[in-house]
Design a protein around this motif. Structure first.
Motif, PDB file in Angstrom:
ATOM      1  N   GLY A 115       0.819  -1.209   0.000  1.00 47.75           N
ATOM      2  CA  GLY A 115       0.000   0.000   0.000  1.00 47.75           C
ATOM      3  C   GLY A 115       0.852   1.257   0.000  1.00 47.75           C
ATOM      4  N   GLU A 116       1.905   1.252   0.790  1.00 52.69           N
ATOM      5  CA  GLU A 116       2.806   2.404   0.837  1.00 52.69           C
ATOM      6  C   GLU A 116       3.527   2.580  -0.494  1.00 52.69           C
ATOM      7  N   PHE A 117       3.951   1.466  -1.073  1.00 52.78           N
ATOM      8  CA  PHE A 117       4.596   1.527  -2.384  1.00 52.78           C
ATOM      9  C   PHE A 117       3.642   2.104  -3.413  1.00 52.78           C
TER      10      PHE A 117
ATOM     11  N   ARG B 179      -1.778  19.012  -0.825  1.00 47.65           N
ATOM     12  CA  ARG B 179      -0.954  18.462  -1.892  1.00 47.65           C
ATOM     13  C   ARG B 179       0.095  17.552  -1.262  1.00 47.65           C
ATOM     14  N   ILE B 180       0.223  16.370  -1.824  1.00 44.97           N
ATOM     15  CA  ILE B 180       1.179  15.370  -1.345  1.00 44.97           C
ATOM     16  C   ILE B 180       2.327  15.307  -2.350  1.00 44.97           C
ATOM     17  N   ALA B 181       3.546  15.359  -1.852  1.00 40.30           N
ATOM     18  CA  ALA B 181       4.717  15.325  -2.743  1.00 40.30           C
ATOM     19  C   ALA B 181       5.782  14.385  -2.179  1.00 40.30           C
ATOM     20  N   LEU B 182       6.523  13.787  -3.082  1.00 42.70           N
ATOM     21  CA  LEU B 182       7.674  12.969  -2.678  1.00 42.70           C
ATOM     22  C   LEU B 182       8.800  13.857  -2.179  1.00 42.70           C
ATOM     23  N   THR B 183       9.477  13.414  -1.155  1.00 36.85           N
ATOM     24  CA  THR B 183      10.717  14.055  -0.748  1.00 36.85           C
ATOM     25  C   THR B 183      11.842  13.447  -1.586  1.00 36.85           C
ATOM     26  N   ARG B 184      13.027  13.998  -1.456  1.00 39.66           N
ATOM     27  CA  ARG B 184      14.165  13.406  -2.183  1.00 39.66           C
ATOM     28  C   ARG B 184      14.389  11.959  -1.764  1.00 39.66           C
ATOM     29  N   SER B 185      14.300  11.714  -0.460  1.00 41.15           N
ATOM     30  CA  SER B 185      14.508  10.329   0.000  1.00 41.15           C
ATOM     31  C   SER B 185      13.347   9.448  -0.453  1.00 41.15           C
ATOM     32  N   GLY B 186      12.153  10.009  -0.551  1.00 40.55           N
ATOM     33  CA  GLY B 186      11.016   9.251  -1.061  1.00 40.55           C
ATOM     34  C   GLY B 186      11.201   8.872  -2.519  1.00 40.55           C
TER      35      GLY B 186
ATOM     36  N   ARG C  71       5.039   8.418 -10.689  1.00 40.37           N
ATOM     37  CA  ARG C  71       4.530   8.389 -12.063  1.00 40.37           C
ATOM     38  C   ARG C  71       3.938   9.729 -12.494  1.00 40.37           C
ATOM     39  N   ALA C  72       3.590  10.558 -11.518  1.00 44.96           N
ATOM     40  CA  ALA C  72       2.990  11.857 -11.835  1.00 44.96           C
ATOM     41  C   ALA C  72       3.993  12.776 -12.530  1.00 44.96           C
ATOM     42  N   GLY C  73       5.271  12.472 -12.428  1.00 50.09           N
ATOM     43  CA  GLY C  73       6.288  13.321 -13.027  1.00 50.09           C
ATOM     44  C   GLY C  73       6.564  14.543 -12.166  1.00 50.09           C
ATOM     45  N   THR C  74       7.543  15.311 -12.582  1.00 42.25           N
ATOM     46  CA  THR C  74       7.945  16.496 -11.835  1.00 42.25           C
ATOM     47  C   THR C  74       6.741  17.405 -11.639  1.00 42.25           C
ATOM     48  N   PRO C  75       6.472  17.848 -10.440  1.00 36.21           N
ATOM     49  CA  PRO C  75       7.241  17.813  -9.200  1.00 36.21           C
ATOM     50  C   PRO C  75       6.903  16.619  -8.300  1.00 36.21           C
ATOM     51  N   TYR C  76       6.397  15.525  -8.860  1.00 34.49           N
ATOM     52  CA  TYR C  76       6.088  14.304  -8.106  1.00 34.49           C
ATOM     53  C   TYR C  76       5.103  14.585  -6.980  1.00 34.49           C
ATOM     54  N   ALA C  77       3.986  15.212  -7.363  1.00 29.99           N
ATOM     55  CA  ALA C  77       2.976  15.602  -6.377  1.00 29.99           C
ATOM     56  C   ALA C  77       1.579  15.467  -6.970  1.00 29.99           C
ATOM     57  N   ARG C  78       0.620  15.262  -6.077  1.00 29.85           N
ATOM     58  CA  ARG C  78      -0.793  15.209  -6.449  1.00 29.85           C
ATOM     59  C   ARG C  78      -1.624  15.712  -5.286  1.00 29.85           C
ATOM     60  N   ALA C  79      -2.821  16.177  -5.597  1.00 27.97           N
ATOM     61  CA  ALA C  79      -3.764  16.549  -4.542  1.00 27.97           C
ATOM     62  C   ALA C  79      -4.137  15.276  -3.789  1.00 27.97           C
ATOM     63  N   ALA C  80      -4.294  15.390  -2.477  1.00 29.94           N
ATOM     64  CA  ALA C  80      -4.595  14.213  -1.651  1.00 29.94           C
ATOM     65  C   ALA C  80      -5.856  13.502  -2.122  1.00 29.94           C
ATOM     66  N   GLY C  81      -6.893  14.248  -2.463  1.00 34.02           N
ATOM     67  CA  GLY C  81      -8.138  13.635  -2.925  1.00 34.02           C
ATOM     68  C   GLY C  81      -7.963  12.871  -4.221  1.00 34.02           C
ATOM     69  N   ALA C  82      -7.220  13.450  -5.156  1.00 38.32           N
ATOM     70  CA  ALA C  82      -6.960  12.779  -6.434  1.00 38.32           C
ATOM     71  C   ALA C  82      -6.114  11.531  -6.222  1.00 38.32           C
ATOM     72  N   LEU C  83      -5.182  11.614  -5.299  1.00 39.46           N
ATOM     73  CA  LEU C  83      -4.335  10.464  -4.974  1.00 39.46           C
ATOM     74  C   LEU C  83      -5.181   9.333  -4.402  1.00 39.46           C
ATOM     75  N   ALA C  84      -6.045   9.657  -3.452  1.00 42.38           N
ATOM     76  CA  ALA C  84      -6.922   8.648  -2.845  1.00 42.38           C
ATOM     77  C   ALA C  84      -7.840   8.030  -3.895  1.00 42.38           C
TER      78      ALA C  84
ATOM     79  N   ALA D 260       4.646   5.142  -5.679  1.00 44.04           N
ATOM     80  CA  ALA D 260       4.738   4.915  -7.120  1.00 44.04           C
ATOM     81  C   ALA D 260       3.771   5.819  -7.884  1.00 44.04           C
ATOM     82  N   THR D 261       2.592   6.047  -7.328  1.00 47.68           N
ATOM     83  CA  THR D 261       1.631   6.936  -7.984  1.00 47.68           C
ATOM     84  C   THR D 261       2.171   8.358  -8.040  1.00 47.68           C
ATOM     85  N   LEU D 262       2.810   8.805  -6.970  1.00 47.18           N
ATOM     86  CA  LEU D 262       3.422  10.133  -6.975  1.00 47.18           C
ATOM     87  C   LEU D 262       4.585  10.193  -7.963  1.00 47.18           C
TER      88      LEU D 262
END
Length: 163
Positions: A46-48, A105-112, A56-69, A52-54
């Motif tokens: 589930g975490e992956f 908005r949810i975004a990957l960190t560098r370590s993410g 695949r979104a491409g730069t800046p590797y972010a999505r709105a929380a609702g759209a992500l869910a 992975a969804t973030l």
């Protein structure tokens, strides 16, 4: 199993049971191998999926929380639980969505991003290993057949009451 059912219930064709038994067994065994592979990266399936969804979104590797869910078919509560854990691990950040201040908005960190890239490489290798017993043309045919089965199962004629 098929022969036993044919003997005990000659009025029934047990081959659908056998086919869905194979699908179920393959899903269980593959699920265990997928979980074990992702665990080496320190995440569960589930975490992956969130990471992975973030990615695949491409730069800046972010999505709105609702759209992500919505893309992960998760309830807001389930999404919040996953995000809490990933944020605690330092793999994502939450910020006010600049396009909609009511949204997060949810975004990957560098370590993410680093973790999901490494996990994806291992994940794809693991999946390829699981398919190694099939030739390329067999994999292609299986993909087409499973796609047709899924389409049939998703049709309104197969809706189950309450779904």
């Amino acid at each position: 199993m098929v022969e036993e059912w044919r003997r005990e219930r000659p009025d029934l064709d047990p081959t659908p049971m056998a086919l869905f038994g194979l699908l179920t067994r393959a899903d269980v065994l593959a699920g265990k191998r997928i979980a074990a592979g992702l665990a080496t990266a320190g995440v569960n399936r589930g975490e992956f999926d969130v990471l992975a969804t973030l990615r695949r979104a491409g730069t800046p590797y972010a999505r709105a929380a609702g759209a992500l869910a919505q893309s992960l078919l998760l309830s807001p509560g389930a999404m919040t639980n996953r995000l809490d854990k990933l944020e605690g691990m330092g793999l994502i950040t939450r910020t006010v969505d600049p396009d909609d201040r009511r949204s997060v908005r949810i975004a990957l960190t560098r370590s993410g991003r680093r973790l999901v890239d490494e996990a994806t490489t291992r994940h794809v290798e693991n999946l390829a290993e699981m398919l190694a017993g099939l030739r390329r043309d067999e994999r292609d045919e299986l993909s087409v057949l499973l796609g047709r089965l899924l389409s049939s199962l998703e049709s309104p004629a197969h809706d189950v009451a309450g779904d």
